[in-house]
Design a protein around this motif. Structure first.
Motif, PDB file in Angstrom:
ATOM      1  N   ALA A 159     -36.481  16.758  82.947  1.00 17.43           N
ATOM      2  CA  ALA A 159     -35.428  15.746  82.852  1.00 17.43           C
ATOM      3  C   ALA A 159     -35.144  15.137  84.219  1.00 17.43           C
ATOM      4  O   ALA A 159     -34.990  13.910  84.353  1.00 17.43           O
ATOM      5  N   GLU A 160     -35.111  15.978  85.253  1.00 13.47           N
ATOM      6  CA  GLU A 160     -34.892  15.471  86.607  1.00 13.47           C
ATOM      7  C   GLU A 160     -36.050  14.579  87.053  1.00 13.47           C
ATOM      8  O   GLU A 160     -35.835  13.509  87.636  1.00 13.47           O
ATOM      9  N   ALA A 161     -37.269  15.016  86.758  1.00 14.71           N
ATOM     10  CA  ALA A 161     -38.441  14.226  87.147  1.00 14.71           C
ATOM     11  C   ALA A 161     -38.489  12.889  86.419  1.00 14.71           C
ATOM     12  O   ALA A 161     -39.000  11.897  86.953  1.00 14.71           O
ATOM     13  N   ASP A 162     -37.926  12.850  85.209  1.00 18.00           N
ATOM     14  CA  ASP A 162     -37.903  11.614  84.431  1.00 18.00           C
ATOM     15  C   ASP A 162     -36.754  10.690  84.833  1.00 18.00           C
ATOM     16  O   ASP A 162     -36.575   9.632  84.226  1.00 18.00           O
ATOM     17  N   GLY A 163     -35.967  11.109  85.812  1.00 18.10           N
ATOM     18  CA  GLY A 163     -34.937  10.229  86.343  1.00 18.10           C
ATOM     19  C   GLY A 163     -33.542  10.410  85.792  1.00 18.10           C
ATOM     20  O   GLY A 163     -32.673   9.553  85.995  1.00 18.10           O
ATOM     21  N   ALA A 164     -33.285  11.541  85.116  1.00 20.83           N
ATOM     22  CA  ALA A 164     -31.940  11.767  84.592  1.00 20.83           C
ATOM     23  C   ALA A 164     -30.936  11.902  85.739  1.00 20.83           C
ATOM     24  O   ALA A 164     -31.205  12.559  86.739  1.00 20.83           O
ATOM     25  N   ASP A 165     -29.785  11.279  85.575  1.00 19.63           N
ATOM     26  CA  ASP A 165     -28.679  11.469  86.507  1.00 19.63           C
ATOM     27  C   ASP A 165     -27.856  12.698  86.135  1.00 19.63           C
ATOM     28  O   ASP A 165     -27.300  13.368  87.005  1.00 19.63           O
ATOM     29  N   VAL A 166     -27.768  12.945  84.836  1.00 16.65           N
ATOM     30  CA  VAL A 166     -26.978  14.064  84.315  1.00 16.65           C
ATOM     31  C   VAL A 166     -27.782  14.779  83.236  1.00 16.65           C
ATOM     32  O   VAL A 166     -28.357  14.135  82.346  1.00 16.65           O
ATOM     33  N   VAL A 167     -27.823  16.101  83.321  1.00 16.32           N
ATOM     34  CA  VAL A 167     -28.427  16.935  82.282  1.00 16.32           C
ATOM     35  C   VAL A 167     -27.325  17.807  81.697  1.00 16.32           C
ATOM     36  O   VAL A 167     -26.643  18.532  82.437  1.00 16.32           O
ATOM     37  N   ILE A 168     -27.133  17.721  80.389  1.00 20.92           N
ATOM     38  CA  ILE A 168     -26.108  18.524  79.716  1.00 20.92           C
ATOM     39  C   ILE A 168     -26.809  19.456  78.732  1.00 20.92           C
ATOM     40  O   ILE A 168     -27.584  19.005  77.886  1.00 20.92           O
ATOM     41  N   ILE A 169     -26.533  20.748  78.859  1.00 18.26           N
ATOM     42  CA  ILE A 169     -27.201  21.749  78.038  1.00 18.26           C
ATOM     43  C   ILE A 169     -26.228  22.291  77.003  1.00 18.26           C
ATOM     44  O   ILE A 169     -25.190  22.863  77.347  1.00 18.26           O
ATOM     45  N   ASP A 170     -26.553  22.105  75.741  1.00 17.75           N
ATOM     46  CA  ASP A 170     -25.760  22.639  74.631  1.00 17.75           C
ATOM     47  C   ASP A 170     -26.286  24.035  74.323  1.00 17.75           C
ATOM     48  O   ASP A 170     -27.359  24.191  73.735  1.00 17.75           O
ATOM     49  N   LEU A 171     -25.529  25.052  74.717  1.00 20.64           N
ATOM     50  CA  LEU A 171     -25.994  26.437  74.601  1.00 20.64           C
ATOM     51  C   LEU A 171     -25.561  27.062  73.283  1.00 20.64           C
ATOM     52  O   LEU A 171     -24.545  26.671  72.702  1.00 20.64           O
ATOM     53  N   PRO A 172     -26.308  28.062  72.813  1.00 16.92           N
ATOM     54  CA  PRO A 172     -25.910  28.752  71.582  1.00 16.92           C
ATOM     55  C   PRO A 172     -24.681  29.611  71.815  1.00 16.92           C
ATOM     56  O   PRO A 172     -24.378  30.000  72.962  1.00 16.92           O
ATOM     57  N   GLY A 173     -23.953  29.909  70.762  1.00 13.47           N
ATOM     58  CA  GLY A 173     -22.814  30.802  70.882  1.00 13.47           C
ATOM     59  C   GLY A 173     -23.263  32.201  71.266  1.00 13.47           C
ATOM     60  O   GLY A 173     -24.380  32.622  70.969  1.00 13.47           O
ATOM     61  N   GLY A 174     -22.395  32.929  71.946  1.00  7.84           N
ATOM     62  CA  GLY A 174     -22.730  34.292  72.352  1.00  7.84           C
ATOM     63  C   GLY A 174     -23.369  34.330  73.725  1.00  7.84           C
ATOM     64  O   GLY A 174     -23.448  33.332  74.435  1.00  7.84           O
ATOM     65  N   THR A 175     -23.821  35.507  74.093  1.00  4.12           N
ATOM     66  CA  THR A 175     -24.510  35.691  75.371  1.00  4.12           C
ATOM     67  C   THR A 175     -26.006  35.775  75.119  1.00  4.12           C
ATOM     68  O   THR A 175     -26.445  36.272  74.088  1.00  4.12           O
ATOM     69  N   SER A 176     -26.783  35.285  76.070  1.00  4.33           N
ATOM     70  CA  SER A 176     -28.232  35.265  75.887  1.00  4.33           C
ATOM     71  C   SER A 176     -28.906  35.020  77.227  1.00  4.33           C
ATOM     72  O   SER A 176     -28.275  34.576  78.187  1.00  4.33           O
TER      73      SER A 176
END
Length: 220
Positions: free
Chosen positions: A75-92
């Protein structure tokens, strides 16, 4: 380097994916190039991405512990200014890896004591990621699905309890709005359907606070 935001919760049903979509689309409409990495088991962000027609906004589905680091780099290499990660519930392991890379971990929580207990568990997971990274990782709680108008006695008690714990907390809460449910069906954001409405204003206030929290990190 893109600003990376991990949106995490130890439980489901707290409005996590809705928060991800609303913030990502607001930033995209403001001119930022935004990539969402959907690591949630339900893949609702990915489904929204297929419906959306916004520029500067894309969703990468099926993010796992095996590919999350590569997806952030891509995503950074493709020029994203912001990366937002939607994580699963719980710990992992996926959550730990994402938090390790994050400039900010955003923790949505409802105003109930069980939800707050789970939010505190998530802050402890951020502490673990911080130990791994050996650098401070910002984190903040965001009240979500807050009914408009009257605040119940129990909700006020929970809010005051969290404030007394001195946990980082967004000043603006994500309110309960029909527009936030409808966007999963229409693929249209509140700013697209009613740009002068209360829902769009609510999202704008949270997003601007998010940008203010990221600014010191970006200038460091």
């Amino acid at each position: 380097m893109a600003a990376t935001i991990a949106v995490a919760s130890a439980k489901g049903g707290c409005g996590k994916t809705t928060t991800v979509i609303l913030l990502a689309t607001y930033l995209a409409q403001a001119g930022y190039r935004v990539t969402v990495l959907d690591g949630d088991i339900n893949q609702h962000a990915a489904a929204f991405g297929l419906l959306s027609d916004l520029d500067n906004f894309r969703v990468v589905p099926d993010i796992t512990e095996a590919n999350v680091l590569r997806a952030i780099r891509t995503a950074e290499a493709d020029g994203a200014d912001v990366v937002i990660i939607d994580l699963p519930g719980g710990t992992s392991v996926l959550s730990l890896k994402a938090m390790h890379c994050a400039h900010l971990v955003l923790i949505p929580t409802q105003t109930s004591l069980p939800d707050v207990k789970d939010a505190v568990k998530t802050t402890q997971q951020v502490d673990d990621a911080q130990e791994m990274a050996r650098i401070p990782i910002q984190r903040a709680l965001l009240w979500t699905r807050v009914p408009a108008g009257f605040e119940s006695v129990s909700a006020r008690h929970v809010r005051q309890h969290v404030e007394a714990m001195d946990l980082p907390l967004f000043r603006t809460a994500l309110m309960e709005r029909a527009a936030y449910r409808e966007m999963h069906v229409t693929g249209k954001t509140p700013a697209q359907t009613d740009p002068m409405g209360a829902a769009a204003a609510n999202v704008a206030a949270i997003a601007e606070e998010l940008l203010a929290r990221l600014t010191p990190k970006e200038n460091a």
